[in-house]
Scaffold this motif. Sequence first.
Motif, PDB file in Angstrom:
ATOM      1  N   THR A 139       0.875  -1.176   0.000  1.00 48.38           N
ATOM      2  CA  THR A 139       0.000   0.000   0.000  1.00 48.38           C
ATOM      3  C   THR A 139       0.907   1.218   0.000  1.00 48.38           C
ATOM      4  O   THR A 139       1.707   1.400   0.925  1.00 48.38           O
ATOM      5  CB  THR A 139      -0.912   0.027   1.236  1.00 48.38           C
ATOM      6  OG1 THR A 139      -1.750  -1.137   1.229  1.00 48.38           O
ATOM      7  CG2 THR A 139      -1.783   1.278   1.232  1.00 48.38           C
ATOM      8  N   ILE A 140       0.805   2.031  -1.049  1.00 49.64           N
ATOM      9  CA  ILE A 140       1.660   3.211  -1.189  1.00 49.64           C
ATOM     10  C   ILE A 140       0.826   4.460  -0.939  1.00 49.64           C
ATOM     11  O   ILE A 140      -0.252   4.632  -1.516  1.00 49.64           O
ATOM     12  CB  ILE A 140       2.295   3.278  -2.594  1.00 49.64           C
ATOM     13  CG1 ILE A 140       3.067   1.994  -2.898  1.00 49.64           C
ATOM     14  CG2 ILE A 140       3.200   4.504  -2.709  1.00 49.64           C
ATOM     15  CD1 ILE A 140       4.230   1.715  -1.951  1.00 49.64           C
ATOM     16  N   VAL A 141       1.326   5.337  -0.064  1.00 49.18           N
ATOM     17  CA  VAL A 141       0.649   6.593   0.279  1.00 49.18           C
ATOM     18  C   VAL A 141       1.622   7.740   0.001  1.00 49.18           C
ATOM     19  O   VAL A 141       2.778   7.691   0.428  1.00 49.18           O
ATOM     20  CB  VAL A 141       0.223   6.630   1.761  1.00 49.18           C
ATOM     21  CG1 VAL A 141      -0.458   7.949   2.096  1.00 49.18           C
ATOM     22  CG2 VAL A 141      -0.679   5.447   2.084  1.00 49.18           C
ATOM     23  N   ALA A 142       1.169   8.765  -0.706  1.00 49.65           N
ATOM     24  CA  ALA A 142       2.016   9.928  -0.991  1.00 49.65           C
ATOM     25  C   ALA A 142       1.744  11.033   0.027  1.00 49.65           C
ATOM     26  O   ALA A 142       0.589  11.292   0.390  1.00 49.65           O
ATOM     27  CB  ALA A 142       1.770  10.449  -2.397  1.00 49.65           C
ATOM     28  N   VAL A 160      -3.070   6.622  -6.138  1.00 50.91           N
ATOM     29  CA  VAL A 160      -2.287   6.602  -4.902  1.00 50.91           C
ATOM     30  C   VAL A 160      -2.966   7.499  -3.866  1.00 50.91           C
ATOM     31  O   VAL A 160      -3.237   8.670  -4.153  1.00 50.91           O
ATOM     32  CB  VAL A 160      -0.846   7.114  -5.148  1.00 50.91           C
ATOM     33  CG1 VAL A 160      -0.077   7.222  -3.828  1.00 50.91           C
ATOM     34  CG2 VAL A 160      -0.113   6.202  -6.116  1.00 50.91           C
ATOM     35  N   PRO A 161      -3.261   6.993  -2.660  1.00 51.85           N
ATOM     36  CA  PRO A 161      -3.803   7.864  -1.599  1.00 51.85           C
ATOM     37  C   PRO A 161      -2.853   9.034  -1.344  1.00 51.85           C
ATOM     38  O   PRO A 161      -1.632   8.839  -1.311  1.00 51.85           O
ATOM     39  CB  PRO A 161      -3.876   6.934  -0.385  1.00 51.85           C
ATOM     40  CG  PRO A 161      -3.925   5.549  -0.957  1.00 51.85           C
ATOM     41  CD  PRO A 161      -3.118   5.591  -2.212  1.00 51.85           C
ATOM     42  N   PHE A 162      -3.408  10.215  -1.142  1.00 52.30           N
ATOM     43  CA  PHE A 162      -2.588  11.430  -1.020  1.00 52.30           C
ATOM     44  C   PHE A 162      -2.932  12.191   0.250  1.00 52.30           C
ATOM     45  O   PHE A 162      -4.112  12.390   0.580  1.00 52.30           O
ATOM     46  CB  PHE A 162      -2.817  12.328  -2.237  1.00 52.30           C
ATOM     47  CG  PHE A 162      -2.157  13.681  -2.131  1.00 52.30           C
ATOM     48  CD1 PHE A 162      -0.791  13.824  -2.287  1.00 52.30           C
ATOM     49  CD2 PHE A 162      -2.916  14.824  -1.842  1.00 52.30           C
ATOM     50  CE1 PHE A 162      -0.184  15.059  -2.186  1.00 52.30           C
ATOM     51  CE2 PHE A 162      -2.316  16.068  -1.734  1.00 52.30           C
ATOM     52  CZ  PHE A 162      -0.946  16.184  -1.906  1.00 52.30           C
ATOM     53  N   SER A 163      -1.894  12.634   0.960  1.00 53.84           N
ATOM     54  CA  SER A 163      -2.064  13.507   2.122  1.00 53.84           C
ATOM     55  C   SER A 163      -1.165  14.712   1.936  1.00 53.84           C
ATOM     56  O   SER A 163       0.067  14.566   1.854  1.00 53.84           O
ATOM     57  CB  SER A 163      -1.695  12.781   3.421  1.00 53.84           C
ATOM     58  OG  SER A 163      -2.616  11.758   3.721  1.00 53.84           O
ATOM     59  N   GLY A 164      -1.768  15.882   1.837  1.00 51.17           N
ATOM     60  CA  GLY A 164      -0.994  17.106   1.662  1.00 51.17           C
ATOM     61  C   GLY A 164      -1.361  18.141   2.708  1.00 51.17           C
ATOM     62  O   GLY A 164      -2.476  18.136   3.234  1.00 51.17           O
TER      63      GLY A 164
END
Length: 466
Positions: A48-51, A79-83
């Motif tokens: 599971t890849i998270v950016a 890709v799940p993203f958290s910014g």
Amino acid sequence: MFQAVDELIKKFNMIAPGQTIVVGVSGGPDSMALLHYLCSLRESLRLTIVASHVDHQLRGKESQEDLAFVAAYCRQWDVPFSGKAIDVAAYKKQQQLTSTQVAARECRYAFFKEVMASYHADALALAHHGDDQIETMLMRMTRGSSSGALAGIAAVRPFHTGVLIRPFLGITKEEIEHYCKVHSFAVRQDATNDLDDYTRNRFRHYVLPFLKKENPNVHKRFQVMSETISEDEAYMIERTEEQMKKAILVQNEQEVQVSVSTYLHMPIPLQKRAITLILNYLYKQTPSSLSSVHKESFLALLNSDHPSGQLHFPQALHVVRSYDMCSLHFLSAEQPSAYEQKLFEDQVVDVPGGTLSFELKKDIPYEQKGKDVFVCDVKSVILPLTVRTRKPGDRMIINALGGTRKVKDIFIDEKVDRTKRDQWPILVDGSGAILWIPNVRHAVIPQSDKTEQWVVLQFQNSCQDV
């Protein structure tokens, strides 16, 4: 490129099947290539890849566009993203930091921890590469760093709830840029990387090209050197920890005390590492103002012929040597205050380090002798008696001719720990004459031939320090 990356991942066991990995993505070629590469492993390794991206709000609209760019690619690559946008300038001011880069790094890594916790991630992956490794090691050599820091960037290290991994340390910037072109995805460019305002950029623009010209594979040589230094340092730290067990007298979150003689008995390479371990333990997060100068000052204090001395380190860390004991402790906001208390017959009072009892007896207590007991003719002193802390100019009569000596000098003569002198109990009579310093020394007091009543005081230790 894939072979070098795969070899480094395997060598350091960076990735295991089924893991969740957070990737720090700025939008530049390095981090975009890392994100793309790890995404290529998702299916085969069930990853599971998270950016994760931070807008440091230092480049206005440009940095806002970086965040939007990374978010868009994450949607495209599923890709799940958290910014997050963080006002780094305000944080720098609030924390009174001198470096914008340090402030940005602290903000960025704090957010990475949040994202790891949110996704219960096993690892944080960052895109530092072989050129970064060369620059870092050279910068630290030039600036002057501890032996461990000379190893540069670690391929794997503990971080938050998992580990921080850097799969690209075995490849160069040029190889990464080639990877981006081959796979035809866009990247963002940070214009500040072209400026010579930053130390790293100057090494990158002027030193690195020379080294690559001499040896195109110089990044591999530096990586081998980094791993060798790290392995050697791990062994030396292990030896230091073993030896430190013999030297440490007290250890808690606010203070570490060491035996000076035992500490100095260690080989010098271990002494240097021991002070680093002590400071890391006390500070938790090392202040940027702490330098090798502080560590050298500490070792000089321990090696000094003078039996006592003190140093002031950042964040109110106080270093005090007193004979064979050296204490590193944080100064509390509330320092121990002076005290003064009258003593009455058959009374027991609490004083720092123990209790003090006062009796009047008709028969001389022959069995009660020593520095923890005071006995004299009641007619030789003026009541009431008082126990108090020392005062400037205090003197005690030390011989039959009335000669006196400063209490300060008596403490030095008797090797009383200087950190405890200000709270040490001192007994005086109604005239202010010092009669006794418990466990240290008695004043010389004339005795009557016909004593009818004796003053008997006894100090009972509650610890070994007084």
